[in-house]
Design an enzyme around this catalytic site. Sequence first.
Site, PDB file in Angstrom:
ATOM      1  N   HIS A 312     -13.855 -51.481 -48.618  1.00 21.06           N
ATOM      2  CA  HIS A 312     -13.582 -50.787 -47.359  1.00 21.06           C
ATOM      3  C   HIS A 312     -14.254 -51.529 -46.224  1.00 21.06           C
ATOM      4  CE1 HIS A 312     -13.481 -47.552 -44.336  1.00 21.06           C
ATOM      5  NE2 HIS A 312     -12.514 -47.029 -45.051  1.00 21.06           N
ATOM      6  N   ASP A 370      -8.020 -44.718 -50.693  1.00 28.20           N
ATOM      7  CA  ASP A 370      -6.591 -45.020 -50.676  1.00 28.20           C
ATOM      8  C   ASP A 370      -6.055 -45.265 -52.087  1.00 28.20           C
ATOM      9  OD1 ASP A 370      -6.329 -45.004 -47.794  1.00 28.20           O
ATOM     10  OD2 ASP A 370      -7.491 -46.839 -47.803  1.00 28.20           O
TER      11      ASP A 370
END
Length: 436
Positions: A312, A370
């Site tokens: 991330h 995600d």
Amino acid sequence: MDATNNTGAKSAKLSLGEQSWDLPIRGGTIGPDVVDISKLYGQTGMFTYDPGFTSTASCESKITYIDGDEGVLLYRGYPIEQLAEDGDFLETCYLLLYGELPTAAQKAEFDHSVTHHTMIHDQMTRFFNGFRRDAHPMAIMVASVGALSAFYHDSTDISDPTQRLIASIRMIAKMPTLAAMAYKYSVGQPFVYPKNSLDYTSNFLNMCFAVPCEEYKVSPTLSRALDKIFILHADHEQNASTSTVRLAGSSGANPFACIAAGVACLWGPAHGGANEAALKMLAEIGSVDRIPEYIARAKDKNDPFRLMGFGHRVYKNYDPRAKIMQKTCHEVLTELGIKDDPLLDVAVELERIALHDEYFIEKKLYPNIDFYSGITLKAMGFPTTMFTVLFALARTVGWIGQWKEMIEDPSQRIGRPRQLYTGADRRDYIPMSQRK
């Protein structure tokens, strides 16, 4: 450099040649201090250069705090883990809007207000007929959210606190209805109207998956899982779409137009489309026996292939939302009894490798939210084209909360980033006949 000026306040000294200036240092409740450069141009005649604004605090906010190094996400000071495990989405909405958790009476009143604003103006249903039958649901969302300002003129005066509140409730309430309508239109099914007897998330699932010809029973496990997904996506500080909403709002644009701008920004694959990209990657890998090939490609610096759904930009540790999503994902897969889906088999094996392979651990390439949300939403029956729509539905409260905070900030000014110009210097116009 830190210094202390003659008033005792901390400041940073900027030196250019023989000149120097003291720049105030401001501290927040938690997190790094910031050097206040708001008067830099007036004092020095220069700007700062910060592509992507990654080292620039664009505003002061009391809503969300992220510590990417430690893997911390707080909504109004409350850890995301506690809110997802013990609360529900509308409680989180109340918290983000008003700053405190609601009492039982406040929660009941808020739930009632949202529930009784879920229907949209009936003329808006005709608006959908203007789209091609195969229109992407996000294209429909960008247009339909912006169109709300054409139907609800009584809540577009941003100077009126009552109208701001009505607009906030309307956006939170009507977004699931628009999202479900975008889905139904894309699959060629009739719209399903909201039911006041259902809770927020169950109502949304019913609007998406119910059909007139048979009864649809909402699974409590799936409803709770989707509710957690909404909580985890509700806000994430000054990301691209939130900054877009704030920038649009700084011009005085009405709240529906501002949220439509946020939806458009979220559509980008580098932002809200990341979970869809993760699913496409899993489909590209195709089967468990091909995973070693793709792992080798991911480790090869000269190969353009990248594993989507891992790591991330902000979190340099494990994304705190991913830990919750991992558990929720496995609960959904167990509830649905999915055993023969090659794509999900690939996902489970990739997850196992990422959590044990030294390469992934060393580079902190943990599965992010995600990765898990994409698998979960697919298992629940949503097509990949709907993933970003669901993200927009959840993030609406964050956008509205940030917009409302900005509008009510007395120091708020229209956003106006500056630039480092590298184009042609001043030059005179050349008549067409003289050009070569």
